[in-house]
Write a protein that holds these residues in place. Structure first.
Motif, mmCIF file in Angstrom:
data_model
loop_
_atom_site.group_PDB
_atom_site.id
_atom_site.type_symbol
_atom_site.label_atom_id
_atom_site.label_comp_id
_atom_site.label_asym_id
_atom_site.label_seq_id
_atom_site.Cartn_x
_atom_site.Cartn_y
_atom_site.Cartn_z
ATOM 1 N N ALA A 115 -2.362 11.453 -9.270
ATOM 2 C CA ALA A 115 -3.441 11.462 -9.536
ATOM 3 C C ALA A 115 -3.712 12.263 -7.729
ATOM 4 O O ALA A 115 -4.254 12.037 -6.622
ATOM 5 C CB ALA A 115 -4.511 10.157 -8.528
ATOM 6 N N PRO A 116 -3.327 13.424 -7.933
ATOM 7 C CA PRO A 116 -3.980 14.563 -7.030
ATOM 8 C C PRO A 116 -5.594 14.487 -6.358
ATOM 9 O O PRO A 116 -5.986 14.575 -4.942
ATOM 10 C CB PRO A 116 -4.341 15.786 -7.953
ATOM 11 N N ARG A 117 -6.020 14.589 -7.509
ATOM 12 C CA ARG A 117 -7.666 14.363 -6.837
ATOM 13 C C ARG A 117 -6.909 13.070 -5.837
ATOM 14 O O ARG A 117 -8.378 13.090 -5.393
ATOM 15 C CB ARG A 117 -8.258 13.981 -8.454
ATOM 16 N N LEU A 118 -6.998 11.829 -6.687
ATOM 17 C CA LEU A 118 -7.052 10.939 -5.441
ATOM 18 C C LEU A 118 -6.722 10.742 -4.050
ATOM 19 O O LEU A 118 -7.590 10.675 -3.090
ATOM 20 C CB LEU A 118 -7.042 9.326 -6.254
ATOM 21 N N ALA A 119 -5.502 11.826 -4.325
ATOM 22 C CA ALA A 119 -5.040 11.673 -2.983
ATOM 23 C C ALA A 119 -5.838 13.051 -1.993
ATOM 24 O O ALA A 119 -6.037 12.636 -0.459
ATOM 25 C CB ALA A 119 -4.297 13.002 -3.162
ATOM 26 N N GLN A 120 -6.749 13.972 -2.354
ATOM 27 C CA GLN A 120 -7.331 14.544 -2.052
ATOM 28 C C GLN A 120 -8.640 14.377 -1.706
ATOM 29 O O GLN A 120 -9.394 14.200 -0.266
ATOM 30 C CB GLN A 120 -7.880 15.881 -3.501
ATOM 31 N N ILE A 121 -9.255 12.937 -2.530
ATOM 32 C CA ILE A 121 -10.141 12.569 -1.746
ATOM 33 C C ILE A 121 -9.446 11.439 -0.622
ATOM 34 O O ILE A 121 -10.997 11.197 0.297
ATOM 35 C CB ILE A 121 -10.615 11.013 -3.012
ATOM 36 N N ILE A 122 -8.411 10.341 -0.769
ATOM 37 C CA ILE A 122 -8.138 9.646 0.692
ATOM 38 C C ILE A 122 -7.734 10.837 1.714
ATOM 39 O O ILE A 122 -7.441 10.510 3.047
ATOM 40 C CB ILE A 122 -7.034 9.321 0.682
ATOM 41 N N ALA A 167 4.477 14.884 -13.102
ATOM 42 C CA ALA A 167 5.170 13.362 -13.862
ATOM 43 C C ALA A 167 3.817 12.479 -13.763
ATOM 44 O O ALA A 167 4.190 10.967 -15.104
ATOM 45 C CB ALA A 167 6.447 13.329 -13.054
ATOM 46 N N GLY A 168 3.210 12.125 -13.123
ATOM 47 C CA GLY A 168 3.116 9.993 -12.635
ATOM 48 C C GLY A 168 2.072 9.741 -13.642
ATOM 49 O O GLY A 168 1.633 9.242 -14.347
ATOM 50 N N LEU A 169 1.258 11.031 -13.671
ATOM 51 C CA LEU A 169 -0.096 11.160 -14.798
ATOM 52 C C LEU A 169 0.623 11.249 -16.149
ATOM 53 O O LEU A 169 0.504 10.184 -16.624
ATOM 54 C CB LEU A 169 -0.790 11.992 -14.103
ATOM 55 N N VAL A 170 1.141 12.007 -17.000
ATOM 56 C CA VAL A 170 1.818 12.020 -17.681
ATOM 57 C C VAL A 170 2.558 10.311 -17.808
ATOM 58 O O VAL A 170 1.958 10.135 -19.268
ATOM 59 C CB VAL A 170 3.348 12.964 -17.816
ATOM 60 N N ASP A 171 3.195 9.751 -17.283
ATOM 61 C CA ASP A 171 3.655 8.386 -17.535
ATOM 62 C C ASP A 171 2.370 7.625 -17.971
ATOM 63 O O ASP A 171 1.993 6.727 -18.865
ATOM 64 C CB ASP A 171 4.480 7.511 -16.626
ATOM 65 N N LEU A 172 1.539 7.431 -17.029
ATOM 66 C CA LEU A 172 0.266 6.780 -17.057
ATOM 67 C C LEU A 172 -1.118 6.769 -18.322
ATOM 68 O O LEU A 172 -1.569 6.082 -18.853
ATOM 69 C CB LEU A 172 -0.779 7.487 -15.855
ATOM 70 N N LEU A 202 0.914 -1.017 -0.030
ATOM 71 C CA LEU A 202 -0.221 0.371 -0.226
ATOM 72 C C LEU A 202 0.729 1.630 0.606
ATOM 73 O O LEU A 202 1.096 2.482 -0.571
ATOM 74 C CB LEU A 202 -0.939 0.158 1.065
ATOM 75 N N LEU A 203 1.552 1.368 0.225
ATOM 76 C CA LEU A 203 3.009 2.350 0.251
ATOM 77 C C LEU A 203 2.685 2.524 -0.583
ATOM 78 O O LEU A 203 3.101 3.576 -1.108
ATOM 79 C CB LEU A 203 4.349 1.686 1.694
ATOM 80 N N ASP A 204 3.792 1.533 -1.563
ATOM 81 C CA ASP A 204 4.217 1.645 -3.104
ATOM 82 C C ASP A 204 3.148 2.440 -3.949
ATOM 83 O O ASP A 204 3.130 2.865 -4.509
ATOM 84 C CB ASP A 204 4.357 0.674 -3.857
ATOM 85 N N LEU A 205 1.659 2.195 -3.614
ATOM 86 C CA LEU A 205 0.698 2.376 -4.182
ATOM 87 C C LEU A 205 0.094 3.922 -4.090
ATOM 88 O O LEU A 205 -0.048 4.623 -5.137
ATOM 89 C CB LEU A 205 -0.976 1.337 -3.758
ATOM 90 N N ILE A 206 0.260 4.181 -2.713
ATOM 91 C CA ILE A 206 0.447 6.084 -2.021
ATOM 92 C C ILE A 206 1.523 6.262 -3.018
ATOM 93 O O ILE A 206 1.135 7.831 -3.064
ATOM 94 C CB ILE A 206 -0.510 5.625 -0.654
ATOM 95 N N VAL A 207 2.153 6.191 -3.747
ATOM 96 C CA VAL A 207 3.271 7.149 -3.696
ATOM 97 C C VAL A 207 3.099 6.889 -4.883
ATOM 98 O O VAL A 207 2.833 8.458 -6.147
ATOM 99 C CB VAL A 207 5.106 6.331 -4.182
ATOM 100 N N ARG A 208 2.600 5.995 -6.065
ATOM 101 C CA ARG A 208 1.916 6.262 -7.313
ATOM 102 C C ARG A 208 0.503 7.372 -7.242
ATOM 103 O O ARG A 208 0.844 7.886 -8.072
ATOM 104 C CB ARG A 208 0.981 4.933 -7.568
ATOM 105 N N ILE A 209 -0.440 7.574 -6.061
ATOM 106 C CA ILE A 209 -0.983 7.604 -6.033
ATOM 107 C C ILE A 209 -0.669 9.892 -6.115
ATOM 108 O O ILE A 209 -0.644 10.202 -6.492
ATOM 109 C CB ILE A 209 -2.072 7.924 -5.380
ATOM 110 N N MET A 210 0.950 9.805 -5.613
ATOM 111 C CA MET A 210 1.015 11.453 -4.997
ATOM 112 C C MET A 210 1.595 11.027 -6.626
ATOM 113 O O MET A 210 1.444 12.833 -6.241
ATOM 114 C CB MET A 210 1.616 11.379 -4.120
ATOM 115 N N ALA A 211 2.257 10.538 -7.562
ATOM 116 C CA ALA A 211 3.202 10.751 -7.778
ATOM 117 C C ALA A 211 2.430 11.166 -9.323
ATOM 118 O O ALA A 211 2.321 11.836 -10.344
ATOM 119 C CB ALA A 211 3.888 9.762 -8.098
#
Length: 983
Positions: A588-595, A945-950, A577-586
């Motif tokens: 998906a700001p919208r998901l970060a806001q939700i959590i 940056a993460g969203l560009v990759d996504l 889950l730590l890896d996943l939250i890093v992915r969210i922060m990198a």
């Protein structure tokens, strides 16, 4: 050896245990000769050498306790070696349960007589069970089962006796003297191993006692505390006082709420208030195994049902897990169980011991039991199997820990069989350790030590995997020190080596965390958890692209959290889950806001099946039913719907983010979710309307989903387009409730309530933004439409664009018959033959108007660009309207745009159809990801940056530049198709 109900000790045919030594063997042989003199019938089974005699002699050398019983009660030894085992034990349990009943004279027995009966039953069962266990007629499972049965019977008999005594003393008025406990409101719960039916050989029993003062058996309810307090003191004395006949069970009442300041029996109401407001995590763990064992069993079951929300939280509770783990650490620290050894090792509390297996099980039950009722199981073995069935642990782990558990329980039984002492510690000396090894059937202490060491290390390894190893701020990469005002030079080097471009800024951010400047880090405990987590957190962020940006977004997320201990505990216990939250922060700001606003949405990610189970309607419906099962009133239903929708939208998004589903699957998942929860909201609103206003004669309601809700193409941020249709009897008057309304006002108000239920902001958020502009006459028309008026409007007044919209309509909820009628009407309207030239002109003009009024502005506005989503949707809708004029009827309502394009077959050139489908897939995959990750449009320059990759990954392109070229290529091709089709 398999039990058939008639198995006897005489069936022992091989050497399962050996005598401790020759000296002890001589003493046991002399004792048996003496016992034969006292009980001549022992001569036949024990007089001559043979397997049974050898077994009994060995048992008497190994257990001074069994030897003492044999000396005192030779007749019991005779019974044990000549009669079937299980009927003997069943008789002992029955004797204990009936100990309170009158004898042949009809007089109620005195307390002393009851105590004697209970002790004789216990002695008999303990003696026979031990011999059956040593002979391997019983497994540890059988031993625990019979010991628990006797404990249940003994406590129940003592309680019945005390209730009868209370009536005789004029304190109570029982409802049935033949069944004193029935309806008494006196609740006796067995806790721990007693509750789980896993008592060890010399167990204490942990009881918690509650009473309902309103149950009607107290002559004076004001005397409740004194009456029941005195009763419990007598209960403890009856069970644990040592007499000439021994004792029954040592009894502990300290698991009751706040034992230092509460009476021995606690009022039910006070207990529920305590657990709701002040209950501790260790109490939650204890109540997993709680079971009514005596007194009013029905009331006991009811009390435990009331406690379910306390024990099994609606949200996953990782802070509690860390708390429980800290209890385990304290046990190691304060009781000296820091290493694995054999001599002197505590098989219960020591490393690799029974308690670690129990913690392994209970922690995961606490984590997931609120969501998975199948995990609410008392027994350790059964709970391990349930965890494996739920894919919470793998089958190999469950089987391995089960085997280890019963091996350790076997050892525990034998340690206690030696002298009937409540101890779990193996002997320090070789001579005494040999006694235990022999009792277990090992040839020597070396073989025993090897087997035990392997089991302890296996348990320790499994337990350690459950909890991440405790570490301070140190890292394999170098120093990580954030104390003081100045940066530590080595720490800056470490951060740079981890991948951070501005290590000074990152160091400053982390010092902010540890100074407690955010609400989430104000408590000491939260900062301790975050300190433990920091090395892994930095490592995970350092491995992401633009690591500084991702960590700063996490910092922003952290600054808005109202509390942090829950999240830090969760991440500390779940590296994935730590890896996943890093992915969210990198990305998906919208998901970060939700959590950050609703951290509980993260809970569902702990389900091991999350990324392999698709969010189908059946999947979502099963979970929704379970989640709504405890809702008691209208507002509770709506709040639960909001919680469920937010969590499931988030989880569908996580599947999309991780690539386990594509854009089309996400669209269908988002849409099925919306249909389900809006349908449940409609059901709740109808029930409220009927309660307040009654029913309209023949009244029926159905909801039509329009736009993307109709075509299974919602995104994470979509609003929902709906139309509410109703019907009623032609002669229907006002509703028949306490506040009557005429039909028009009735259904108008029902619709307004539905809109409010779905779109009103609450503490749990908003279900969906609702758009009803696609109803007849748009915003100028009534919010609720009678089906016949809807039909007339669509036949006689609707514009071409309204029929285009109707081609995506789908009935999603409501009265089944009305949904069928509405579907038929929509199909009939779509089958109407239209003037193709008029339709062509209207569709082309509408596209031009949209292009003029809402220019795309960017190639990444995939909806509005020429050749974008609108062009593809218009092609499908256009063909749906002109198909009847071309001799083809294709009813597209309930189809996705892709399915509709495929359904047109020969109405669309195959190459043009494939072009549209390829573009639609590309647009859908990109749009679903961008709408999930950010609010507003996607612009690469400002995107994470993460969203560009996504986006590139979603487009199946190596980079964004290639993705952009593909969008341009396909949009030009689609625009040409639009020009050819709508010509």
């Amino acid at each position: 050896m398999a039990l058939d109900g008639n198995t006897r000790l005489a069936e022992v045919t091989e050497q399962v245990i050996r005598p401790l030594n020759q000296t002890e063997l001589k003493a046991a042989t002399a004792l048996v000769k003496d016992l034969i003199k006292q009980e001549p019938e022992l001569l036949e089974p024990l007089g001559a050498d043979g397997p049974l005699r050898n077994f009994v002699l060995a048992a008497l050398t190994l257990s001074p306790y069994l030897r003492e019983i044999a000396e005192v009660r030779p007749s019991l030894l005779l019974q044990a070696v000549t009669q079937p085992v299980e009927p003997m034990l069943a008789e002992a349990v029955a004797d204990a349960r009936n100990a309170w009943r009158a004898d042949g004279s009809g007089a109620a027995p005195s307390e002393a007589v009851v105590m004697t009966r209970l002790r004789l039953a216990k002695r008999k069962l303990a003696f026979v069970t031990a011999l059956a266990d040593l002979a391997r007629i019983f497994s540890a499972r059988d031993t625990t089962r019979w010991l628990t049965a006797l404990a249940d019977a003994s406590v129940a008999a003592a309680i019945d006796h005390l209730l009868v005594s209370g009536q005789e003393a004029g304190k109570l008025v029982l409802k049935d003297i033949a069944e004193p406990s029935r309806g008494s409101g006196l609740i006796v719960l067995g806790m721990g191993k007693h509750g789980a039916s896993e008592l060890n050989y010399s167990s204490d029993i942990d009881l918690v006692v509650f009473y309902d003062a309103e149950a009607g058996i107290l002559r004076d309810p004001e005397d409740a505390m004194e009456t029941y307090g005195r009763m419990m003191r007598r209960l403890v004395r009856m069970l644990q006082e040592r007499t000439a006949d021994g004792y029954v069970f040592r009894t502990d009442l300290r698991l009751r709420p706040d034992p230092g300041s509460t009476p021995l029996a606690v009022p039910v109401e006070a207990a529920l208030i305590y657990y709701e407001g002040r209950g501790q995590n260790w109490e939650r763990a204890a109540f997993i195994k709680a079971r009514p064992v005596a007194g009013d069993l029905k009331a006991g079951e009811g009390f435990l049902r009331e406690l379910v929300p306390f024990v099994f939280r609606k949200y996953l509770d990782y802070a509690a897990i860390a708390d429980i783990h800290s209890i385990k650490r304290q046990i190691h620290a304060h009781k000296g169980h820091g290493a694995i050894a054999v001599k002197g090792h505590n098989v219960k509390l020591g490393r690799g011991g029974i308690r670690e297996i129990e913690f392994f099980v209970q922690t995961q039950q606490l984590i997931a039991g609120g969501r998975m009722p199948d995990l609410r199981i008392r027994g350790t073995e059964e709970a391990l199997a349930a965890l494996a069935r739920a894919q919470w642990i793998d089958t190999a782990t469950a089987e391995e820990l089960t085997e280890c558990y019963w091996f350790l329980r076997d050892i525990e039984h034998r340690i206690q069989m030696v002298r009937d002492e409540q101890t779990h510690i193996l002997p320090e000396t070789e001579a005494e350790l040999k006694r235990i090894a022999f009792m277990l059937g090992f040839i020597d202490t070396s073989a025993f030590s090897k087997a035990l060491d392997e089991v302890l290390r296996t348990v320790e390894k499994r337990y350690a995997r459950l909890f991440e190893k405790e570490e301070g701020l140190s890292s394999a990469a170098g120093n990580l020190v954030f104390t003081g005002q100045q940066d530590d030079p080595d720490t800056l080097k470490t951060l740079a080596g981890m991948g951070f471009e501005r290590p000074e800024a990152i160091s400053s951010v982390i010092r902010t965390w540890h100074y407690g400047r955010y609400r989430a880090t104000q408590s000491v405990e939260a900062r301790e958890r975050l300190t433990e987590l920091t090395p892994n957190l930095l490592k995970a962020f350092g491995e992401s692209r633009r690591a500084d940006e991702a960590l700063l977004r996490f910092d922003e997320f952290l600054s808005g959290l109202p509390a942090g201990i829950q999240l830090f505990s969760l991440l500390g216990n779940n590296p994935t889950l730590l890896d996943l939250i890093v992915r969210i922060m990198a990305a998906a700001p919208r998901l970060a806001q939700i959590i950050s606003e609703r951290p509980h949405v993260f809970d569902g990610m702990l389900d091991p099946a999350l990324l392999v189970e698709l969010p189908t309607r059946d999947y979502l419906e099963r979970r929704l039913r379970s989640f709504l099962s405890g809702a008691r009133h209208y507002e509770d239903v709506l709040d639960r719907l909001r919680i469920f929708a937010a969590e499931q939208r988030f989880l569908i998004g996580i599947r999309l983010l991780t690539g386990s589903i594509g854009g089309a699957q996400a669209g269908r998942g988002f849409t099925e979710l919306a249909g389900l929860v809006i349908g449940e909201a409609l059901t709740a609103v109808i029930a409220e309307m009927e309660a307040a206003h009654g029913k309209i004669a023949g009244g029926r309601v159905a909801l039509a989903g329009m736009g993307k809700l109709g075509s299974y193409e919602l995104t994470a941020g979509s609003d929902v387009d709906i139309i509410l249709l109703y019907e009623h009897d032609d002669d229907a008057g006002d509703s028949d409730g306490p506040k009557p309304l005429d039909p028009v006002r009735y259904f108008t108000r029902l619709t307004q309530r539905l809109i409010a239920a779905v779109s009103a902001p609450t503490a749990e958020g908003v279900l969906y933004e609702v758009d009803m502009r696609l109803r007849p006459s748009g915003n100028k028309g009534p919010v609720a439409t009678r089906l016949r008026a809807f039909t007339k409007y669509q036949r006689e007044e609707a514009w071409t664009w309204e029929h285009m919209a109707l081609s995506r309509a789908r009935m999603i909820a409501g009265d089944a018959s009305l949904m069928t009628e509405a579907d038929a009407i929509i199909a009939e309207i779509l089958k109407t033959t239209r003037d193709e030239a008029v339709v062509t002109k209207d569709v082309a003009e509408m596209r031009k108007l949209i292009e003029k009024e809402k220019p795309a502005g960017s190639i990444w506005n995939l909806k509005l660009i020429p050749g974008g989503l609108i062009d593809i949707e218009f092609i499908a809708q256009y063909l749906a309207l002109v198909a009847p004029a071309r001799g083809r009827v294709v009813v597209t309502n309930g189809l996705s745009t892709a399915d509709a394009l495929v359904a047109f077959g020969d109405l669309l050139d195959a190459n043009d159809r494939d072009t549209c489908l390829s573009a639609l897939k590309l647009y859908t995959d990109i749009a679903q990801v961008t709408r999930l990750c950010i609010d507003g449009g996607f612009e690469p320059q400002g995107a994470p940056a993460g969203l560009v990759d996504l986006v590139a990954r979603a487009a199946e392109c190596p980079d964004l530049k290639t993705t952009e070229a593909e969008v341009k290529r396909l949009s030009k091709a689609v625009r040409k198709v639009f020009g050819r089709v709508v010509a």
